[in-house]
Scaffold this active site. Sequence first.
Site, mmCIF file in Angstrom:
data_model
loop_
_atom_site.group_PDB
_atom_site.id
_atom_site.type_symbol
_atom_site.label_atom_id
_atom_site.label_comp_id
_atom_site.label_asym_id
_atom_site.label_seq_id
_atom_site.Cartn_x
_atom_site.Cartn_y
_atom_site.Cartn_z
ATOM 1 N N SER A 61 0.815 -1.225 0.000
ATOM 2 C CA SER A 61 0.000 0.000 0.000
ATOM 3 C C SER A 61 0.843 1.266 0.000
ATOM 4 O O SER A 61 2.012 1.265 0.383
ATOM 5 C CB SER A 61 -0.907 0.024 1.230
ATOM 6 O OG SER A 61 -1.636 -1.171 1.341
HETATM 7 N N1 SAH Z 1 -0.381 -5.647 3.915
HETATM 8 C C1 SAH Z 1 0.276 -5.902 2.661
HETATM 9 C C2 SAH Z 1 -0.626 -5.555 1.488
HETATM 10 C C3 SAH Z 1 -0.699 -6.673 0.509
HETATM 11 S S1 SAH Z 1 -1.980 -6.592 -0.692
HETATM 12 C C4 SAH Z 1 1.623 -5.210 2.569
HETATM 13 O O1 SAH Z 1 1.941 -4.395 3.463
HETATM 14 O O2 SAH Z 1 2.393 -5.504 1.659
HETATM 15 C C5 SAH Z 1 -3.216 -7.628 0.028
HETATM 16 C C6 SAH Z 1 -2.820 -9.042 0.320
HETATM 17 O O3 SAH Z 1 -3.980 -9.742 0.748
HETATM 18 C C7 SAH Z 1 -2.288 -9.823 -0.891
HETATM 19 O O4 SAH Z 1 -1.015 -10.320 -0.606
HETATM 20 C C8 SAH Z 1 -3.312 -10.950 -1.071
HETATM 21 O O5 SAH Z 1 -2.737 -12.167 -1.519
HETATM 22 C C9 SAH Z 1 -3.883 -11.074 0.328
HETATM 23 N N2 SAH Z 1 -5.210 -11.699 0.413
HETATM 24 C C10 SAH Z 1 -6.286 -11.538 -0.398
HETATM 25 N N3 SAH Z 1 -7.325 -12.260 0.037
HETATM 26 C C11 SAH Z 1 -6.916 -12.913 1.157
HETATM 27 C C12 SAH Z 1 -7.526 -13.817 2.068
HETATM 28 N N4 SAH Z 1 -8.793 -14.233 1.924
HETATM 29 N N5 SAH Z 1 -6.790 -14.291 3.101
HETATM 30 C C13 SAH Z 1 -5.500 -13.908 3.275
HETATM 31 N N6 SAH Z 1 -4.865 -13.052 2.455
HETATM 32 C C14 SAH Z 1 -5.552 -12.544 1.402
#
Ligand code: SAH
Length: 213
Positions: A61
């Site tokens: 993000s």
């Molecule tokens: N907090 C992260 C943002 C990553 S983007 C950072 O600081 O880099 C969002 C993430 O959520 C992705 O890696 C995606 O694979 C994950 N995601 C999506 N749906 C999910 C679910 N149902 N359970 C766990 N992770 C999930």
Amino acid sequence: MSDSETAKAQLILAVRQGGVTDASVLAAMESIPRPMFVPQPFQDRSFENVALPIGRHQTVSQPMVVGLMTQALELNDRMKVLEIGTGSGYQAAILARLCRRLYTMERHPSLLEEAESRFRELRLTNVTAVLGDGSKGWKEQAPFDRIMLTAAAIDIPAQLVDQLAIGGIMVLPVGLDDSDQRLIKLVKTPDGAETEDMGAVRFVPLLPGVEPE
Ligand code: SAH
């Protein structure tokens, strides 16, 4: 100051100007090196206040949004926190600096593995990361004082509200279309929940199940 120190100071300034005034949140963000969480091709942009690709069609993000979401959780060092969507581990590392124990869930095995190696490198010993579908939460560890989702849910997931302590706070992006998502702050009360709309955001979707690998 070196170029990277200047770039980092400018980033923290941009985060402050974006509305992050909590000194402990700013200090935690200063202590976590964002370049460690960004893939090689985007290294030179790691101190820009923008979201960046981390592989598997996912993104880390925008720092200002990381700051605003972290601040909205009103954390302290006695709290047990759940993050859904570990991704690069950047948001998790900042949360870990501000709470007692962080549980974080990711559905992509390779992203989870890379994030875990970064937690080890930073000696963040209060993080427990697992592969799983975070939309169902983590029943065995509930209740949580705070919950953060970093992927957008279509609706507020009822199972996660169930796993939140009374008085607890959940921050999450909600919305079907990524051009129409809102950041929601939810406070659980003895007889329900109060929600506040924190504004428009753009997140990758919360997906069901776990990726095979
Ligand atoms: N907090 C992260 C943002 C990553 S983007 C950072 O600081 O880099 C969002 C993430 O959520 C992705 O890696 C995606 O694979 C994950 N995601 C999506 N749906 C999910 C679910 N149902 N359970 C766990 N992770 C999930």
